[in-house]
Motif scaffolding. Sequence first.
Motif, PDB file in Angstrom:
ATOM      1  N   MET A 204      33.822 -28.599   2.464  1.00  0.00           N
ATOM      2  CA  MET A 204      34.785 -29.774   2.301  1.00  0.00           C
ATOM      3  C   MET A 204      34.876 -30.011   0.974  1.00  0.00           C
ATOM      4  O   MET A 204      34.911 -31.212   0.671  1.00  0.00           O
ATOM      5  N   ARG A 209      35.003 -32.215  -5.352  1.00  0.00           N
ATOM      6  CA  ARG A 209      34.764 -33.749  -5.086  1.00  0.00           C
ATOM      7  C   ARG A 209      33.843 -34.289  -6.108  1.00  0.00           C
ATOM      8  O   ARG A 209      34.053 -35.490  -6.647  1.00  0.00           O
ATOM      9  N   GLU A 303      34.272 -34.985   7.384  1.00  0.00           N
ATOM     10  CA  GLU A 303      34.344 -35.123   6.054  1.00  0.00           C
ATOM     11  C   GLU A 303      33.849 -36.396   5.675  1.00  0.00           C
ATOM     12  O   GLU A 303      33.147 -36.706   4.449  1.00  0.00           O
ATOM     13  N   ILE A 307      31.351 -37.239   2.686  1.00  0.00           N
ATOM     14  CA  ILE A 307      31.848 -38.032   1.381  1.00  0.00           C
ATOM     15  C   ILE A 307      30.914 -39.229   0.897  1.00  0.00           C
ATOM     16  O   ILE A 307      30.422 -39.712   0.011  1.00  0.00           O
ATOM     17  N   THR A 308      30.351 -39.925   2.043  1.00  0.00           N
ATOM     18  CA  THR A 308      29.482 -40.953   2.057  1.00  0.00           C
ATOM     19  C   THR A 308      28.189 -40.660   1.361  1.00  0.00           C
ATOM     20  O   THR A 308      27.687 -41.046   0.468  1.00  0.00           O
ATOM     21  N   ARG A 309      27.645 -39.341   1.601  1.00  0.00           N
ATOM     22  CA  ARG A 309      26.510 -38.870   1.357  1.00  0.00           C
ATOM     23  C   ARG A 309      26.451 -38.455  -0.369  1.00  0.00           C
ATOM     24  O   ARG A 309      25.808 -38.732  -0.980  1.00  0.00           O
ATOM     25  N   GLU A 311      28.941 -39.659  -2.301  1.00  0.00           N
ATOM     26  CA  GLU A 311      29.015 -40.922  -3.122  1.00  0.00           C
ATOM     27  C   GLU A 311      27.637 -41.595  -3.537  1.00  0.00           C
ATOM     28  O   GLU A 311      27.452 -41.782  -4.518  1.00  0.00           O
ATOM     29  N   ALA A 312      26.933 -41.600  -2.480  1.00  0.00           N
ATOM     30  CA  ALA A 312      25.607 -42.348  -2.407  1.00  0.00           C
ATOM     31  C   ALA A 312      24.716 -41.913  -3.351  1.00  0.00           C
ATOM     32  O   ALA A 312      24.123 -42.252  -4.185  1.00  0.00           O
ATOM     33  N   PHE A 313      24.602 -40.405  -3.198  1.00  0.00           N
ATOM     34  CA  PHE A 313      23.982 -39.629  -4.286  1.00  0.00           C
ATOM     35  C   PHE A 313      24.287 -39.668  -5.695  1.00  0.00           C
ATOM     36  O   PHE A 313      23.302 -40.032  -6.413  1.00  0.00           O
TER      37      PHE A 313
END
Lengths: 328, 323
Positions: A204, A209, A303, A307-309, A311-313
Amino acid sequence: MPVKVGIPRALLYYYYYPLWKTFFEGLGAQVILSSPSTKGILTDGLRFAVDEICLPVKLAFGHVLDLIGKVDYIFLPRLISIRRNEYICPKFLGLPDMVRRLAGIPPLIDVNVNRYRGDNELCQVIKEVGRLFTRNNFKIWLTCRRSLKVQKHYFRLLQLGLMPAEALAVLENRVKNEPLAAPGKITVALLGHPYNIYDPFINMNIIGRLRAMGANVITAENLQEQTVVSYAARLPKKLFWTLGQRMIGAALHYLERSDVNGMIHVAAFGCGPDSMTGELIERRARAAGMPFLNLTLDEHTGEAGIITRLEAFLDMVRWKTAGTVEVI
Amino acid sequence: MIGYLGIDVGSVSTNLVFFDDCGVIRKSIYLRTRGKPIDTVQKGLKELGANLPSGTKVRGVGTTGSGRHLTGVIVGADAVKNEITAHAVASSLLVPGVQSILEIGGQDSKIIILRNGVVSDFAMNTVCAAGTGSFLDQQAGRLGIPIEKFGELALQARSPVRIAGRCAVFAESDMIHKQQMGCSLPDILAGLCDALVRNYLNNVGKGKEILAPVVFQGGVAANAGMVRAFEKALDLKVQVPSYFDVMGAVGAALLAREAVARKGASSFKGFEVADMDYQTGSFECSGCPNLCEVVEVSENDRVIARWGDRCSKWSNAVGAKIS
């Protein structure tokens, strides 16, 4: 009309495509690459592959299917070992035999690549493949030499910090070779099998990203082989898998680099070595205080979860390096 | 009154929080999403608008949760943040010095480890939703007890039964078996709490160093049985903050405050959003074999956002691009 040789855009394509392409083209063949991975290719792969194998090999099935009807041969070497005293995963070894039963499949060029005990066998193999296109041994030898040169150039481009797709674009003169800009404020080491981290469909678009979120991405392929090997040698016992060794060696190296702010390990669902190397890397990253994220890819991955992971990372990494949360 | 609005749109609940300039939470609303995120957000906004004194000014709005992008577009959010960061930000404000955050929501569970006020590690549950709020909800329904009573009953247990927590389906057959053997309801409920905690610590919490102060938040923290099961398993005191069920929204509001401080003005569209007409739809793009499912949001018949396309040809066409 030249003979058409199909190469699946999967597995070690990401390492050796320049070598293979130069070799076949040098012998007068036309090289046809399967289309970039799509949902359609993956779905086909899932439908025809056996259940037990890992996601990347299932995807490779899809790429082989994509080539059927378009080519005279499919180049699918039986990769056993690409470095002395090391192995490639047995699923690679079995791939030519697994796809052979597919309906309508053209003849496979499925020579054994086994460098476990050195390169003597390899010369014979190269000759064997070359003989399919020409009887001129000297021409085969010359083409082989030229291919190795191109391959060396490709590896050098990767070591300059390019990703495979970018390095290929430079090799094929689609873009000019310019020094790479590193605009991000943070740098993340992305570790995983090349066919997982460089295929933007299956992961993805992790690299895209991360870059869009303002991080520079570096991978194991950006390091010189010598660096990777010497760091991997710090393990109490040698790993037998070449690709796993690469990941571990790169991880241990990047853990010592002060310009690396975080580490992401990408594992494929159903990959045995990944579950092992992932754990080894995670333990060492934790001990070194390096922000670490483990991502597992499978055919159902949404996706949103990735994305959440990510971003959080990155929030975590920035929070740690800059002391504040980036809000916009 | 001037303040900030935080909206957390999750799979099961939608939460809204309004806190004033001094950081005091003036109003919090917990609603069930029931699969209709837009309607629920509109309902929440209406309720919130009616409950705040007239002349209240919203200086910034933040969204989080799995519906954060959709909601962000609709309300005009200043900060759109993932739920991990939002939860961590909220906890570090409300529970100073927090080192471990256990969060169990409707369909996800996460663990966030903080050291020296900074997130140092986190994990979320993977594909499996065993051990989340939905499962407890479902089992409470099957046993015929209201979910609100679940915790209270579990606390009455004398010897909790052993239930397999690896998989919700197997946990259920285990529970049925225990029921038919004649175990008491409180013992089964407490056993279920223990199983969920075990599952959580083995999956989400695998390899994480959980140190005090430990905060337990998310909708499931309302369940006293779960709190006790965590305390028993960790051998640590587990705190449940007073706004445990709306912590994501609190974090979103805090992030909105920071975002507005940096960029100057808010893009909040106002409480009128509650009365506007929003339509969402999706279509499969046939431009290439990826067959992306493109989602389209329109406000009063005008397309305001699209997403879901890998190549961004649809999302770029409207300007509101999402990751």
